[in-house]
Design an enzyme around this catalytic site. Structure first.
Site, PDB file in Angstrom:
ATOM      1  N   SER A 281       0.840  -1.187   0.000  1.00 42.77           N
ATOM      2  CA  SER A 281       0.000   0.000   0.000  1.00 42.77           C
ATOM      3  C   SER A 281       0.875   1.236   0.000  1.00 42.77           C
ATOM      4  CB  SER A 281      -0.893   0.006   1.246  1.00 42.77           C
ATOM      5  OG  SER A 281      -1.507   1.255   1.439  1.00 42.77           O
TER       6      SER A 281
ATOM      7  N   TYR B 109      -2.232  -0.448  10.122  1.00 40.32           N
ATOM      8  CA  TYR B 109      -2.271  -0.887   8.723  1.00 40.32           C
ATOM      9  C   TYR B 109      -0.949  -0.586   8.019  1.00 40.32           C
ATOM     10  CZ  TYR B 109      -3.759  -0.938   3.800  1.00 40.32           C
ATOM     11  OH  TYR B 109      -3.862  -1.179   2.449  1.00 40.32           O
TER      12      TYR B 109
END
Length: 277
Positions: A134, A147
Site C-alpha cells: 500500500s 495498517y
C-alpha cells in the site's frame, strides 16, 4: 495463485486474469460466499476457487497441495498476495493492540506463510511473487499506524525476497496503490464493533486529551473514505499484469493518482517538510 478474491482488487484481478486466458487459482476467505459464487458463475472453467484463509496454516497447505497436483512438474507461474485488512483508521495511541495484531496477522504473517509455502512451485517455473502492499506501507500516513506498519513489513519482506530469490530467476514485486475503492474499507457492522472496542478500552486521561468530539468524529473519516478513492481499478490490474508478464518487472509499482508524488517528497525532502505536506 491469488489470495483475497472475495471482493475488491482480488475479485477484479481474478476476473481480469481469467479473461486474458490465465489458469487462475482464486483463494477466498469464504468459498460459499457471494464473491466466490460470482467467480464461479462469471468466469471460465479454467478458474478454480480455493478455500483460503491465509491466517490458517492448514488451509494454506491444503491450497498448496491442490495447486501442486494441478500444475505438477510445470510449476506455478505466479503468486499474488492480495488478501488484506484495513482495520479502524484512528490515531496510533487510540488503536487497541488487537488491531495491530490482526493487521500483522493478515497483511504480513499471512502473506509470508503463503509465500514460503508456494515458493517451491515458483522455483520450478522461475516465476513471479507479487505482494499487494500500500501507499501507507511506503510513507507514514496519519491514522494508519497499524495498517501502515503491517504493509511496510510486507514491502520490506518483498525487497529482501527480491534479492534472495534472484539466484533462481524468481522475480518479486511490491504494489503500492494509492486510494482505490475496494472492499477493504469493511462494513458498517465491522466499524461498529471496532469503534466500540476502541472507545471502551481508552484510559480516562487519553479520552480527555483527545476529547469526545474528536473521538466521535473518527467514524466520519471512514464514512468519507470511499469518496476520496478511485472507482476504476484498472491501474492496479495493469501493474499486477506487468509484474507477472514483463521480462524485467519493476521491484515497486505505484499505480493510481497521488501514489508516486508523496513517496518522492518523503524520500527526497527533509522529514519536517514531508510532515508539513
Amino acid at each position: 495463485m491469488l489470495s483475497g478474491s472475495d471482493s475488491g482488487i482480488g475479485h477484479a484481478l481474478a476476473k481480469y486474469l481469467d479473461s486474458l486466458g490465465f489458469v487462475v487459482f482464486a483463494g477466498v476467505l469464504n468459498q460459499d460466499g457471494p464473491g466466490a459464487e460470482e467467480l464461479r458463475r462469471s468466469c471460465s472453467q479454467r478458474l478454480r476457487v480455493l478455500q483460503l484463509d491465509i491466517t490458517n496454516a492448514t488451509q494454506v497447505k491444503e491450497a498448496y497441495l491442490t495447486v501442486s497436483e494441478k500444475v505438477q512438474n510445470a510449476g506455478l507461474w505466479g503468486v499474488v498476495n492480495n488478501a488484506g485488512i484495513l482495520g479502524f483508521p484512528a490515531d496510533g495511541e487510540l488503536l487497541p493492540m488487537s488491531t495491530y495484531r490482526h493487521c500483522m496477522e493478515v497483511n504480513f504473517f499471512g502473506a509470508v506463510e503463503v509465500s514460503k509455502t508456494f515458493l517451491p512451485l515458483l522455483r520450478k517455473s522461475q516465476g513471479r511473487l507479487v505482494n499487494m502492499s500500500s501507499m501507507a506501507g511506503g510513507i507514514p500516513l496519519p491514522r494508519y499506524a497499524a495498517y501502515g506498519a503491517s504493509k511496510a513489513a510486507l514491502s520490506m519482506f518483498s525487497g529482501v525476497m527480491r534479492q534472495e530469490l534472484s539466484k533462481w530467476g524468481i522475480k518479486v514485486a511490491a504494489i503500492h496503490p494509492s486510494g482505490f475503492r475496494t472492499g477493504i474499507q469493511g462494513t458498517a457492522e465491522q466499524w461498529d464493533e471496532q469503534e466500540k472496542e476502541l472507545l471502551e478500552n481508552l484510559p480516562a486521561d487519553t479520552r480527555q486529551a483527545y476529547g469526545e468530539e474528536y473521538l466521535l468524529g473518527l467514524r466520519n473519516h471512514l464514512l468519507h473514505l470511499p469518496s476520496h478513492c478511485a472507482p476504476d481499478l484498472s491501474p492496479v490490474l495493469g501493474a499486477v499484469l506487468h509484474a507477472l508478464l514483463a521480462r524485467r518487472p519493476q521491484g515497486l509499482y505505484t499505480p493510481g493518482k497521488g501514489a508516486y508524488v508523496p513517496l518522492c517528497i518523503f524520500c527526497c525532502f527533509p522529514l519536517w517538510f514531508y510532515d508539513f505536506f
